[in-house]
Design a protein around this motif. Structure first.
Motif, PDB file in Angstrom:
ATOM      1  N   ASP A 103      46.533 -69.701 -20.686  1.00 17.55           N
ATOM      2  CA  ASP A 103      45.221 -70.328 -20.504  1.00 17.55           C
ATOM      3  C   ASP A 103      44.592 -69.724 -19.250  1.00 17.55           C
ATOM      4  O   ASP A 103      45.118 -69.915 -18.160  1.00 17.55           O
ATOM      5  N   PRO A 104      43.493 -68.978 -19.383  1.00 17.06           N
ATOM      6  CA  PRO A 104      42.722 -68.711 -20.597  1.00 17.06           C
ATOM      7  C   PRO A 104      43.313 -67.569 -21.416  1.00 17.06           C
ATOM      8  O   PRO A 104      44.153 -66.810 -20.943  1.00 17.06           O
ATOM      9  N   ALA A 105      42.839 -67.469 -22.667  1.00 18.82           N
ATOM     10  CA  ALA A 105      43.226 -66.377 -23.559  1.00 18.82           C
ATOM     11  C   ALA A 105      41.962 -65.743 -24.121  1.00 18.82           C
ATOM     12  O   ALA A 105      41.051 -66.446 -24.565  1.00 18.82           O
ATOM     13  N   ARG A 106      41.907 -64.447 -24.098  1.00 20.31           N
ATOM     14  CA  ARG A 106      40.739 -63.702 -24.583  1.00 20.31           C
ATOM     15  C   ARG A 106      41.107 -63.002 -25.888  1.00 20.31           C
ATOM     16  O   ARG A 106      42.162 -62.380 -25.984  1.00 20.31           O
ATOM     17  N   LEU A 107      40.252 -63.105 -26.906  1.00 16.38           N
ATOM     18  CA  LEU A 107      40.525 -62.432 -28.166  1.00 16.38           C
ATOM     19  C   LEU A 107      39.235 -61.894 -28.771  1.00 16.38           C
ATOM     20  O   LEU A 107      38.138 -62.348 -28.437  1.00 16.38           O
ATOM     21  N   ASP A 108      39.407 -60.941 -29.651  1.00 13.66           N
ATOM     22  CA  ASP A 108      38.286 -60.412 -30.423  1.00 13.66           C
ATOM     23  C   ASP A 108      38.228 -61.222 -31.709  1.00 13.66           C
ATOM     24  O   ASP A 108      39.103 -61.123 -32.568  1.00 13.66           O
ATOM     25  N   LEU A 109      37.185 -62.050 -31.839  1.00  9.15           N
ATOM     26  CA  LEU A 109      37.069 -62.956 -32.981  1.00  9.15           C
ATOM     27  C   LEU A 109      35.986 -62.440 -33.908  1.00  9.15           C
ATOM     28  O   LEU A 109      34.799 -62.648 -33.687  1.00  9.15           O
ATOM     29  N   THR A 114      35.820 -63.500 -27.366  1.00  7.39           N
ATOM     30  CA  THR A 114      35.814 -64.958 -27.274  1.00  7.39           C
ATOM     31  C   THR A 114      36.910 -65.408 -26.323  1.00  7.39           C
ATOM     32  O   THR A 114      38.032 -64.892 -26.369  1.00  7.39           O
ATOM     33  N   LEU A 115      36.587 -66.378 -25.486  1.00 12.24           N
ATOM     34  CA  LEU A 115      37.558 -66.923 -24.541  1.00 12.24           C
ATOM     35  C   LEU A 115      37.992 -68.305 -24.995  1.00 12.24           C
ATOM     36  O   LEU A 115      37.157 -69.139 -25.361  1.00 12.24           O
ATOM     37  N   LEU A 116      39.303 -68.538 -24.971  1.00 13.55           N
ATOM     38  CA  LEU A 116      39.868 -69.837 -25.323  1.00 13.55           C
ATOM     39  C   LEU A 116      40.470 -70.477 -24.086  1.00 13.55           C
ATOM     40  O   LEU A 116      41.154 -69.821 -23.303  1.00 13.55           O
ATOM     41  N   LEU A 195      32.801 -69.184 -25.528  1.00  9.34           N
ATOM     42  CA  LEU A 195      33.930 -69.949 -24.999  1.00  9.34           C
ATOM     43  C   LEU A 195      34.195 -71.129 -25.931  1.00  9.34           C
ATOM     44  O   LEU A 195      33.255 -71.824 -26.334  1.00  9.34           O
ATOM     45  N   ILE A 196      35.467 -71.347 -26.265  1.00  9.74           N
ATOM     46  CA  ILE A 196      35.869 -72.486 -27.083  1.00  9.74           C
ATOM     47  C   ILE A 196      36.936 -73.255 -26.309  1.00  9.74           C
ATOM     48  O   ILE A 196      37.922 -72.658 -25.853  1.00  9.74           O
ATOM     49  N   HIS A 197      36.740 -74.563 -26.139  1.00 13.08           N
ATOM     50  CA  HIS A 197      37.719 -75.353 -25.388  1.00 13.08           C
ATOM     51  C   HIS A 197      37.710 -76.798 -25.857  1.00 13.08           C
ATOM     52  O   HIS A 197      36.832 -77.242 -26.609  1.00 13.08           O
ATOM     53  N   GLY A 198      38.680 -77.564 -25.367  1.00 15.61           N
ATOM     54  CA  GLY A 198      38.773 -78.990 -25.633  1.00 15.61           C
ATOM     55  C   GLY A 198      38.739 -79.773 -24.339  1.00 15.61           C
ATOM     56  O   GLY A 198      37.946 -79.497 -23.454  1.00 15.61           O
ATOM     57  N   GLU A 216      27.384 -68.986 -25.561  1.00 14.16           N
ATOM     58  CA  GLU A 216      27.646 -70.266 -26.211  1.00 14.16           C
ATOM     59  C   GLU A 216      29.015 -70.820 -25.820  1.00 14.16           C
ATOM     60  O   GLU A 216      29.971 -70.068 -25.628  1.00 14.16           O
ATOM     61  N   ARG A 217      29.052 -72.140 -25.706  1.00 14.17           N
ATOM     62  CA  ARG A 217      30.299 -72.861 -25.402  1.00 14.17           C
ATOM     63  C   ARG A 217      30.489 -73.952 -26.448  1.00 14.17           C
ATOM     64  O   ARG A 217      29.636 -74.828 -26.609  1.00 14.17           O
TER      65      ARG A 217
END
Length: 245
Positions: A103-109, A114-116, A195-198, A216-217
């Motif tokens: 955390d965090p993790a970066r990926l190609d979506l 995109t950052l998680l 960014l995508i999170h909870g 966008e988040r």
């Protein structure tokens, strides 16, 4: 329905033997929606509490079987620690067929960087929580906790939950939400525009201006009085929030 060509994101399920309806809902979600998807990402707080990989609630064993079945059928499952289950380690991950993420993790979506995140580190104004987080996440602290008798760890987990509830009652709501400046800093530092999170239990899509760009988040919903997820494909992302059964 299958999830082919889509990737699902969930967080804050807080599964426990005391909430069987949420567990059943999650298992139906895995079977009806996620089966056949490109991937499932669990962004923390899968469980209400996690005292170690010898966690003895029935829901831990049942969830491991469901996730392993999903992974064995071809849908990769990724797990990021939350503030309630940061003690989850490699043994349980292997039993569940999950890959652990930093955390965090970066990926190609689907072509979009995109950052998680779980999201708790974005709540930068909650100084007391951030100090507590640093203490309990220290490797020496976690090593000590793992060597305590299981009954002691259960007791500590109950005390931590009670303390968290008490602390939240005395804090302004805005302190427990993310700090916009911290979001912008992280997006800039990671060189992403999504960014995508909870963690905050406030599902929504937000826009943040970063160096002249609209980023966008996406905030993933919790699974208490409602449930839901964020799903992404090559065309973009969408948020689904449903009322509990």
């Amino acid at each position: 329905m299958t999830g082919a060509g889509r990737t699902f994101f969930v967080a804050d399920l807080h599964l426990t033997d005391e909430r069987p309806a949420a567990t059943g809902r999650f298992f139906r979600f895995l079977q009806d929606d996620v089966a056949g998807a490109d991937a499932l990402y669990i962004l923390g707080d899968l469980f209400e509490a996690w005292i170690g990989d010898d966690h003895d609630e029935r829901v831990a064993h049942d969830t491991a079987r469901q996730l392993k079945s999903l992974a064995d059928a071809g849908t990769p499952v990724y797990f990021m620690h939350g503030n309630r289950d940061f003690m989850l380690a490699s043994r349980y991950a292997a039993q569940s067929g999950m890959t652990l993420l930093a955390d965090p993790a970066r990926l190609d979506l689907y072509g979009t960087p995109t950052l998680l995140m779980h999201g708790d580190t974005l709540c930068a104004d909650d100084i007391a929580y951030q100090a507590f987080r640093r203490r309990v996440r220290h490797p020496l602290t976690r090593a000590l906790l793992r060597h305590l008798p299981r009954s002691w760890r259960h007791r500590l987990a109950r005390q931590a939950r009670a303390g968290s509830t008490s602390a939240k009652a005395g804090k302004p709501a805005e302190i427990m939400d993310v700090k916009a400046e911290e979001v912008v800093r992280v997006l800039r530092e990671q060189q992403v525009c999504r960014l995508i999170h909870g963690h905050t239990h406030r599902p929504a899509r937000h826009l943040h201006a970063v160096d002249g760009r609209d980023c966008e988040r996406w905030v993933v919903p919790d699974w208490y009085a409602r449930w839901g997820y964020v799903v992404c494909d090559a065309a973009g992302c969408a948020l689904t929030v449903e009322n509990s059964d």
